[in-house]
Motif scaffolding. Sequence first.
Motif, PDB file in Angstrom:
ATOM      1  N   LEU A   6       4.673  12.624  -6.388  1.00 35.30           N
ATOM      2  CA  LEU A   6       5.467  12.576  -5.060  1.00 35.30           C
ATOM      3  C   LEU A   6       7.053  12.653  -5.366  1.00 35.30           C
ATOM      4  O   LEU A   6       7.442  12.231  -6.441  1.00 35.30           O
ATOM      5  CB  LEU A   6       5.191  11.251  -4.249  1.00 35.30           C
ATOM      6  CG  LEU A   6       3.714  10.924  -4.032  1.00 35.30           C
ATOM      7  CD1 LEU A   6       3.531   9.678  -3.412  1.00 35.30           C
ATOM      8  CD2 LEU A   6       3.198  12.237  -3.163  1.00 35.30           C
ATOM      9  N   GLU A   7       7.703  13.474  -4.305  1.00 34.64           N
ATOM     10  CA  GLU A   7       8.824  13.852  -4.558  1.00 34.64           C
ATOM     11  C   GLU A   7       9.730  12.669  -3.662  1.00 34.64           C
ATOM     12  O   GLU A   7      11.072  12.536  -4.006  1.00 34.64           O
ATOM     13  CB  GLU A   7       9.300  15.226  -4.194  1.00 34.64           C
ATOM     14  CG  GLU A   7       8.574  16.071  -5.037  1.00 34.64           C
ATOM     15  CD  GLU A   7       8.623  17.409  -4.580  1.00 34.64           C
ATOM     16  OE1 GLU A   7       9.466  17.793  -3.606  1.00 34.64           O
ATOM     17  OE2 GLU A   7       7.941  18.476  -4.788  1.00 34.64           O
ATOM     18  N   GLN A   8       9.179  12.048  -2.672  1.00 32.57           N
ATOM     19  CA  GLN A   8      10.156  11.191  -1.917  1.00 32.57           C
ATOM     20  C   GLN A   8       9.067  10.110  -1.250  1.00 32.57           C
ATOM     21  O   GLN A   8       7.854  10.325  -1.092  1.00 32.57           O
ATOM     22  CB  GLN A   8      10.864  11.871  -1.007  1.00 32.57           C
ATOM     23  CG  GLN A   8      10.157  12.695   0.073  1.00 32.57           C
ATOM     24  CD  GLN A   8      10.938  13.386   1.213  1.00 32.57           C
ATOM     25  OE1 GLN A   8      11.105  13.088   2.398  1.00 32.57           O
ATOM     26  NE2 GLN A   8      11.802  14.520   0.621  1.00 32.57           N
ATOM     27  N   LEU A   9       9.528   9.073  -0.719  1.00 35.00           N
ATOM     28  CA  LEU A   9       8.694   8.012  -0.043  1.00 35.00           C
ATOM     29  C   LEU A   9       9.225   7.613   1.189  1.00 35.00           C
ATOM     30  O   LEU A   9      10.525   7.668   1.484  1.00 35.00           O
ATOM     31  CB  LEU A   9       8.597   6.717  -0.884  1.00 35.00           C
ATOM     32  CG  LEU A   9       7.965   6.779  -2.313  1.00 35.00           C
ATOM     33  CD1 LEU A   9       8.058   5.468  -3.013  1.00 35.00           C
ATOM     34  CD2 LEU A   9       6.608   7.146  -1.938  1.00 35.00           C
ATOM     35  N   HIS A  10       8.515   7.363   2.136  1.00 34.48           N
ATOM     36  CA  HIS A  10       9.025   6.932   3.541  1.00 34.48           C
ATOM     37  C   HIS A  10       8.439   5.521   3.870  1.00 34.48           C
ATOM     38  O   HIS A  10       7.375   5.141   3.477  1.00 34.48           O
ATOM     39  CB  HIS A  10       8.439   8.013   4.486  1.00 34.48           C
ATOM     40  CG  HIS A  10       8.921   9.425   4.520  1.00 34.48           C
ATOM     41  ND1 HIS A  10       8.648  10.242   5.239  1.00 34.48           N
ATOM     42  CD2 HIS A  10       9.491   9.889   3.330  1.00 34.48           C
ATOM     43  CE1 HIS A  10       8.917  11.439   4.806  1.00 34.48           C
ATOM     44  NE2 HIS A  10       9.803  11.313   3.720  1.00 34.48           N
ATOM     45  N   VAL A  20       0.883  -1.152  -0.026  1.00 36.30           N
ATOM     46  CA  VAL A  20       0.063   0.043  -0.076  1.00 36.30           C
ATOM     47  C   VAL A  20       0.778   1.276  -0.108  1.00 36.30           C
ATOM     48  O   VAL A  20       1.977   1.266   0.883  1.00 36.30           O
ATOM     49  CB  VAL A  20      -0.780   0.060   1.290  1.00 36.30           C
ATOM     50  CG1 VAL A  20      -1.878   1.240   1.547  1.00 36.30           C
ATOM     51  CG2 VAL A  20      -1.936  -1.037   1.257  1.00 36.30           C
ATOM     52  N   LEU A  21       0.357   2.220  -0.763  1.00 43.64           N
ATOM     53  CA  LEU A  21       1.190   3.524  -0.701  1.00 43.64           C
ATOM     54  C   LEU A  21       0.076   4.576  -0.343  1.00 43.64           C
ATOM     55  O   LEU A  21      -0.914   4.411  -0.867  1.00 43.64           O
ATOM     56  CB  LEU A  21       1.593   3.863  -2.469  1.00 43.64           C
ATOM     57  CG  LEU A  21       2.174   5.425  -2.501  1.00 43.64           C
ATOM     58  CD1 LEU A  21       3.198   5.625  -1.600  1.00 43.64           C
ATOM     59  CD2 LEU A  21       2.314   5.311  -3.930  1.00 43.64           C
ATOM     60  N   ARG A  22       0.376   5.219   0.704  1.00 42.11           N
ATOM     61  CA  ARG A  22      -0.511   6.459   1.135  1.00 42.11           C
ATOM     62  C   ARG A  22       0.408   7.728   1.111  1.00 42.11           C
ATOM     63  O   ARG A  22       1.334   7.816   1.300  1.00 42.11           O
ATOM     64  CB  ARG A  22      -0.708   6.188   2.521  1.00 42.11           C
ATOM     65  CG  ARG A  22      -1.487   4.879   2.834  1.00 42.11           C
ATOM     66  CD  ARG A  22      -2.414   4.805   4.291  1.00 42.11           C
ATOM     67  NE  ARG A  22      -3.041   3.785   4.471  1.00 42.11           N
ATOM     68  CZ  ARG A  22      -2.762   2.945   5.560  1.00 42.11           C
ATOM     69  NH1 ARG A  22      -1.874   3.237   6.387  1.00 42.11           N
ATOM     70  NH2 ARG A  22      -3.476   1.785   5.532  1.00 42.11           N
ATOM     71  N   ARG A  23      -0.754   8.653   0.649  1.00 48.08           N
ATOM     72  CA  ARG A  23      -0.020  10.072   0.630  1.00 48.08           C
ATOM     73  C   ARG A  23      -1.264  10.941   1.736  1.00 48.08           C
ATOM     74  O   ARG A  23      -2.301  10.757   1.791  1.00 48.08           O
ATOM     75  CB  ARG A  23      -0.303  10.579  -0.651  1.00 48.08           C
ATOM     76  CG  ARG A  23      -0.861  12.065  -0.662  1.00 48.08           C
ATOM     77  CD  ARG A  23      -1.064  12.639  -1.773  1.00 48.08           C
ATOM     78  NE  ARG A  23      -0.016  13.152  -2.563  1.00 48.08           N
ATOM     79  CZ  ARG A  23      -0.009  13.492  -3.763  1.00 48.08           C
ATOM     80  NH1 ARG A  23      -0.553  13.216  -4.560  1.00 48.08           N
ATOM     81  NH2 ARG A  23       1.199  14.156  -4.134  1.00 48.08           N
ATOM     82  N   ASP A  24      -0.380  11.784   2.659  1.00 44.54           N
ATOM     83  CA  ASP A  24      -1.201  12.732   3.474  1.00 44.54           C
ATOM     84  C   ASP A  24      -1.816  13.769   2.709  1.00 44.54           C
ATOM     85  O   ASP A  24      -1.316  14.323   1.745  1.00 44.54           O
ATOM     86  CB  ASP A  24      -0.367  13.092   4.445  1.00 44.54           C
ATOM     87  CG  ASP A  24      -1.137  13.700   5.666  1.00 44.54           C
ATOM     88  OD1 ASP A  24      -2.031  14.740   5.473  1.00 44.54           O
ATOM     89  OD2 ASP A  24      -1.114  13.294   6.761  1.00 44.54           O
ATOM     90  N   VAL A  29       2.814  18.255   3.920  1.00 40.18           N
ATOM     91  CA  VAL A  29       3.349  16.962   3.636  1.00 40.18           C
ATOM     92  C   VAL A  29       3.068  16.222   2.330  1.00 40.18           C
ATOM     93  O   VAL A  29       3.359  15.116   2.447  1.00 40.18           O
ATOM     94  CB  VAL A  29       3.267  15.900   4.967  1.00 40.18           C
ATOM     95  CG1 VAL A  29       4.373  16.590   6.113  1.00 40.18           C
ATOM     96  CG2 VAL A  29       2.141  15.826   5.497  1.00 40.18           C
ATOM     97  N   GLY A  30       2.284  16.864   1.414  1.00 42.15           N
ATOM     98  CA  GLY A  30       1.721  16.177   0.442  1.00 42.15           C
ATOM     99  C   GLY A  30       2.467  15.885  -0.504  1.00 42.15           C
ATOM    100  O   GLY A  30       2.022  15.188  -1.665  1.00 42.15           O
ATOM    101  N   HIS A  31       3.759  16.255  -0.508  1.00 41.29           N
ATOM    102  CA  HIS A  31       4.785  15.851  -1.447  1.00 41.29           C
ATOM    103  C   HIS A  31       5.490  14.406  -1.342  1.00 41.29           C
ATOM    104  O   HIS A  31       6.209  14.027  -2.043  1.00 41.29           O
ATOM    105  CB  HIS A  31       5.858  17.075  -1.576  1.00 41.29           C
ATOM    106  CG  HIS A  31       6.568  17.140  -0.347  1.00 41.29           C
ATOM    107  ND1 HIS A  31       6.041  17.822   0.614  1.00 41.29           N
ATOM    108  CD2 HIS A  31       8.002  16.919   0.020  1.00 41.29           C
ATOM    109  CE1 HIS A  31       6.966  17.675   1.524  1.00 41.29           C
ATOM    110  NE2 HIS A  31       8.188  17.401   1.062  1.00 41.29           N
ATOM    111  N   TRP A  32       5.225  13.786  -0.223  1.00 37.42           N
ATOM    112  CA  TRP A  32       5.952  12.380  -0.044  1.00 37.42           C
ATOM    113  C   TRP A  32       4.737  11.392   0.298  1.00 37.42           C
ATOM    114  O   TRP A  32       3.593  11.842   0.656  1.00 37.42           O
ATOM    115  CB  TRP A  32       6.821  12.603   1.080  1.00 37.42           C
ATOM    116  CG  TRP A  32       6.621  13.225   2.374  1.00 37.42           C
ATOM    117  CD1 TRP A  32       6.775  14.380   3.014  1.00 37.42           C
ATOM    118  CD2 TRP A  32       6.176  12.291   3.610  1.00 37.42           C
ATOM    119  NE1 TRP A  32       6.274  14.565   4.193  1.00 37.42           N
ATOM    120  CE2 TRP A  32       5.929  13.245   4.614  1.00 37.42           C
ATOM    121  CE3 TRP A  32       5.667  10.963   3.827  1.00 37.42           C
ATOM    122  CZ2 TRP A  32       5.542  12.681   5.814  1.00 37.42           C
ATOM    123  CZ3 TRP A  32       5.155  10.553   5.365  1.00 37.42           C
ATOM    124  CH2 TRP A  32       5.144  11.637   6.098  1.00 37.42           C
TER     125      TRP A  32
END
Length: 185
Positions: free
Chosen positions: A135-139, A88-92, A97-100
Amino acid sequence: MLLLMTDDSLPRLAQITDVQEVAPELRHQLIDCWIEVTNSGGAAGFPFPPVDRGHVAPVADELLRRLHPQRSRLVTAGFGGVLAGWVVLRRDPDRLVGHWGTVHHLQTHPGFRRRGVASALMRELRKIARDELRLEQLHLAARGGEGLEDFYAGLGWREVGRWPGALRLAPEDSRDEVLMLLDTL
């Protein structure tokens, strides 16, 4: 459901953005996969095996209800109609913080391990994050002591911190939570 690969030697990948796209059979296989991964010792969100459908189904259903084209994507991998793994990939939605995005629940069914399923899922997730969600980055956060840091490092991720002893699996088994970043999508 958007099909992304067709070579029979590779897992067939699919992206799902809405709970309405999840057929009952896929829901069943997602839950079964999560049970098998957890009960075989996998770090997949349920730290205290054994688990059964009663534990996993409500959590899986909530995860599926949260799917949304701009905020939460499910990527599945399968061979011949059988689910081999998922992530799963989630974005806030908050602008701050919407860029990661954050990666959750990467798992490969034990019967399909060592076939490149997890790597294929992570590569596809990276493309989706970059090309579709911009997105610019993933955590992600990984359980220490499982060798996961090396797996993710092989895919371009880097460790950016740890919470020492944050995860207590048993009285004598505390693990670090390893914080990882992929900032070149």
